[in-house]
Scaffold this active site. Structure first.
Site, PDB file in Angstrom:
ATOM      1  N   ASP A  45    -115.472  50.851 -42.588  1.00 24.04           N
ATOM      2  CA  ASP A  45    -114.015  50.852 -42.376  1.00 24.04           C
ATOM      3  C   ASP A  45    -113.338  51.679 -43.482  1.00 24.04           C
ATOM      4  O   ASP A  45    -112.503  51.182 -44.239  1.00 24.04           O
ATOM      5  CB  ASP A  45    -113.457  49.420 -42.348  1.00 24.04           C
ATOM      6  CG  ASP A  45    -113.662  48.666 -43.658  1.00 24.04           C
ATOM      7  OD1 ASP A  45    -112.877  47.717 -43.925  1.00 24.04           O
ATOM      8  OD2 ASP A  45    -114.559  49.037 -44.448  1.00 24.04           O
ATOM      9  N   THR A  53    -120.385  47.948 -44.080  1.00 28.68           N
ATOM     10  CA  THR A  53    -119.514  47.888 -45.271  1.00 28.68           C
ATOM     11  C   THR A  53    -118.078  47.518 -44.894  1.00 28.68           C
ATOM     12  O   THR A  53    -117.145  47.761 -45.663  1.00 28.68           O
ATOM     13  CB  THR A  53    -119.516  49.244 -46.011  1.00 28.68           C
ATOM     14  OG1 THR A  53    -119.038  50.268 -45.106  1.00 28.68           O
ATOM     15  CG2 THR A  53    -120.900  49.604 -46.505  1.00 28.68           C
ATOM     16  N   ASP A  69    -116.040  52.750 -48.946  1.00 28.76           N
ATOM     17  CA  ASP A  69    -116.871  53.161 -47.805  1.00 28.76           C
ATOM     18  C   ASP A  69    -117.123  54.665 -47.874  1.00 28.76           C
ATOM     19  O   ASP A  69    -118.221  55.149 -47.627  1.00 28.76           O
ATOM     20  CB  ASP A  69    -116.156  52.883 -46.479  1.00 28.76           C
ATOM     21  CG  ASP A  69    -115.725  51.446 -46.294  1.00 28.76           C
ATOM     22  OD1 ASP A  69    -114.738  51.041 -46.933  1.00 28.76           O
ATOM     23  OD2 ASP A  69    -116.382  50.736 -45.521  1.00 28.76           O
ATOM     24  N   HIS A  82    -117.452  48.777 -54.346  1.00 30.38           N
ATOM     25  CA  HIS A  82    -118.166  47.731 -53.589  1.00 30.38           C
ATOM     26  C   HIS A  82    -119.238  48.307 -52.654  1.00 30.38           C
ATOM     27  O   HIS A  82    -120.411  48.039 -52.782  1.00 30.38           O
ATOM     28  CB  HIS A  82    -117.186  46.967 -52.690  1.00 30.38           C
ATOM     29  CG  HIS A  82    -116.012  46.347 -53.366  1.00 30.38           C
ATOM     30  ND1 HIS A  82    -116.068  45.186 -54.104  1.00 30.38           N
ATOM     31  CD2 HIS A  82    -114.707  46.712 -53.368  1.00 30.38           C
ATOM     32  CE1 HIS A  82    -114.862  44.862 -54.523  1.00 30.38           C
ATOM     33  NE2 HIS A  82    -114.025  45.759 -54.104  1.00 30.38           N
ATOM     34  N   ASP A  83    -118.799  49.082 -51.667  1.00 30.48           N
ATOM     35  CA  ASP A  83    -119.680  49.482 -50.564  1.00 30.48           C
ATOM     36  C   ASP A  83    -120.811  50.397 -51.016  1.00 30.48           C
ATOM     37  O   ASP A  83    -121.888  50.403 -50.420  1.00 30.48           O
ATOM     38  CB  ASP A  83    -118.866  50.185 -49.460  1.00 30.48           C
ATOM     39  CG  ASP A  83    -117.838  49.253 -48.869  1.00 30.48           C
ATOM     40  OD1 ASP A  83    -116.828  49.738 -48.339  1.00 30.48           O
ATOM     41  OD2 ASP A  83    -118.028  48.022 -48.964  1.00 30.48           O
ATOM     42  N   PHE A 125    -112.952  39.790 -48.483  1.00 36.06           N
ATOM     43  CA  PHE A 125    -112.231  40.387 -47.351  1.00 36.06           C
ATOM     44  C   PHE A 125    -113.120  40.621 -46.123  1.00 36.06           C
ATOM     45  O   PHE A 125    -112.747  40.224 -45.013  1.00 36.06           O
ATOM     46  CB  PHE A 125    -111.597  41.709 -47.803  1.00 36.06           C
ATOM     47  CG  PHE A 125    -110.847  42.443 -46.731  1.00 36.06           C
ATOM     48  CD1 PHE A 125    -111.398  43.553 -46.107  1.00 36.06           C
ATOM     49  CD2 PHE A 125    -109.581  42.016 -46.332  1.00 36.06           C
ATOM     50  CE1 PHE A 125    -110.697  44.230 -45.105  1.00 36.06           C
ATOM     51  CE2 PHE A 125    -108.874  42.686 -45.339  1.00 36.06           C
ATOM     52  CZ  PHE A 125    -109.439  43.799 -44.718  1.00 36.06           C
ATOM     53  N   ASN A 126    -114.235  41.334 -46.266  1.00 36.43           N
ATOM     54  CA  ASN A 126    -115.047  41.683 -45.088  1.00 36.43           C
ATOM     55  C   ASN A 126    -115.474  40.447 -44.295  1.00 36.43           C
ATOM     56  O   ASN A 126    -115.456  40.465 -43.062  1.00 36.43           O
ATOM     57  CB  ASN A 126    -116.304  42.459 -45.498  1.00 36.43           C
ATOM     58  CG  ASN A 126    -116.005  43.895 -45.879  1.00 36.43           C
ATOM     59  OD1 ASN A 126    -114.945  44.429 -45.534  1.00 36.43           O
ATOM     60  ND2 ASN A 126    -116.910  44.521 -46.598  1.00 36.43           N
ATOM     61  N   ASN A 171    -110.154  47.708 -43.382  1.00 36.27           N
ATOM     62  CA  ASN A 171    -109.184  48.192 -44.392  1.00 36.27           C
ATOM     63  C   ASN A 171    -107.894  48.671 -43.734  1.00 36.27           C
ATOM     64  O   ASN A 171    -106.806  48.477 -44.263  1.00 36.27           O
ATOM     65  CB  ASN A 171    -109.807  49.331 -45.197  1.00 36.27           C
ATOM     66  CG  ASN A 171    -110.817  48.811 -46.198  1.00 36.27           C
ATOM     67  OD1 ASN A 171    -110.615  47.735 -46.785  1.00 36.27           O
ATOM     68  ND2 ASN A 171    -111.922  49.516 -46.363  1.00 36.27           N
TER      69      ASN A 171
HETATM   70  O1  RIB Z   1    -113.852  43.174 -50.375  1.00 41.31           O
HETATM   71  C1  RIB Z   1    -114.257  44.514 -50.476  1.00 41.31           C
HETATM   72  C2  RIB Z   1    -114.594  45.078 -49.131  1.00 41.31           C
HETATM   73  O2  RIB Z   1    -113.435  45.060 -48.302  1.00 41.31           O
HETATM   74  C3  RIB Z   1    -115.031  46.547 -49.179  1.00 41.31           C
HETATM   75  O3  RIB Z   1    -115.914  46.810 -48.124  1.00 41.31           O
HETATM   76  C4  RIB Z   1    -113.752  47.290 -48.969  1.00 41.31           C
HETATM   77  O4  RIB Z   1    -113.961  48.596 -48.398  1.00 41.31           O
HETATM   78  C5  RIB Z   1    -113.054  46.411 -47.980  1.00 41.31           C
HETATM   79  O5  RIB Z   1    -113.561  46.732 -46.687  1.00 41.31           O
HETATM   80 CA    CA Z   2    -115.395  48.626 -46.565  1.00 46.55          CA
END
Ligand code: RIB
Ligand code: CA
Length: 313
Positions: free
Chosen positions: A10, A126, A15, A240-241, A166-167, A40
């Site tokens: 996303d 991701t 990403d 993160h990703d 979040f994801n 996102n």
């Molecule tokens: O919490 C971080 C995640 O949420 C990452 O994948 C970022 O790109 C968002 O999608």
């Molecule tokens: Ca992401």
């Protein structure tokens, strides 16, 4: 021999960096397909961003297919305050990408790509897990073609609620279906990703690399750093990703614990929480490998080398 992967994402600043690290010319990873999901930003914006990133990478050969515009049950939720209105604020990118998505739906692309692959595939996710869960629901037999599902998500604390990342929080029902599917899940949660911060010192290292992709990554990281300072008072954006791809490129970067993971998807207070049984209290089936430590310095060395490998011709 290259490792076959599908990237469901996303984009999203981190990403985009994951795509750049996976799609370098001499990468040991072979991206069979990119699929996009609402997360996102809207799936339309995330798709536009994925197409623009592949263009900057010079990887117009990689297909992009549009996926779910909303989670399985809940309405869509976006992270505009972190990734901006476009989902990839910072760099100046074409309003209309020169690359176009396929006419196929992401879930069908995931299923067909797996069925046609002559060797096991790693499914990298991701963003929210909506596409992955939908593929597993539509065609449960695809598990036979997977060697793992490698995700950024979850952790022992939250960034969207006190306990949910979040994801996972965007679509906990989808996450629950994925963790119950029987394929090993490699999990890169906030416990490690919040250690991999692209601070000014790191950005300055990348500024010394004289090519377009490094300039693009610097612009991404400058914006990402600004929103993480505003919202989390952190001195750098956590990439993160990128941790999913860095693991696939060099597994020894991370310490992984084989454990049982379950996902809370009923409670209003703890919806999206990842229950990680690191002390084996439930004696539940060990369905996941959870990243508990990371060699942060080595990550920057690898990332620098990959960015340098991109040429401007
Ligand atoms: O919490 C971080 C995640 O949420 C990452 O994948 C970022 O790109 C968002 O999608
Ligand atoms: Ca992401």
């Amino acid at each position: 021999m290259s490792k076959k992967i599908i990237m469901d994402c996303d984009p999203g600043h981190d990403d985009a960096i994951a795509l750049i690290l996976a799609g370098a010319k001499n990468s040991s990873l072979d991206i069979l397909a990119v699929t996009t999901v609402a997360g996102n930003q809207s799936v339309e914006k995330n798709t536009k961003n994925a197409l623009n990133v592949l263009e900057v990478m010079g990887r117009g050969d990689i297909s992009v297919s549009v996926g779910a515009s909303r989670p399985l049950i809940k309405p869509a939720s976006f992270a505009s305050q972190i990734h901006g209105k476009s989902g990839l604020d910072g760099p100046k990118l074409p309003e209309v990408p020169s690359l176009k998505p396929t006419q196929s739906y992401a879930v069908d692309v995931i299923i067909e790509t797996l069925k046609q692959s002559e060797e096991p595939v790693t499914l990298v996710a991701t963003g929210p897990l909506t596409n992955i869960a939908t593929a597993l629901i539509k065609e449960p037999s695809i598990t036979q073609y997977l060697d793992s599902i490698t995700i950024m998500g979850g952790g022992t604390f939250g960034n969207w609620t006190p306990t949910a990342e979040f994801n996972i929080w965007v679509d906990a029902e989808a996450a629950k279906r994925v963790f119950d599917c029987g394929v090993p899940i490699n999990v890169f949660g906030l416990d490690v990703t919040h250690q991999v911060l692209a601070t000014d010192a790191i950005i300055n290292r990348f500024k010394t690399i004289d090519n377009q992709i490094a300039k693009f990554v610097v612009e991404l990281l400058e914006f990402f750093k600004s929103t993480y300072k505003t919202h989390f008072n952190m001195d750098g954006g956590p990439i993160h990703d990128a941790c999913t791809i860095l693991y696939l490129l060099e597994p020894s970067l991370f310490t992984m614990q084989h454990t049982h993971i379950d996902i809370e998807h009923h409670s209003a207070l703890t919806y999206g929480t990842m229950a990680i049984d690191l002390n084996d209290i439930t004696n539940g089936e060990k369905n996941a490998y959870f990243a508990t430590a990371v060699d942060v310095e080595r990550i920057w060395v690898i990332m620098e080398d990959i960015l340098k490998s991109y040429s401007d011709d």
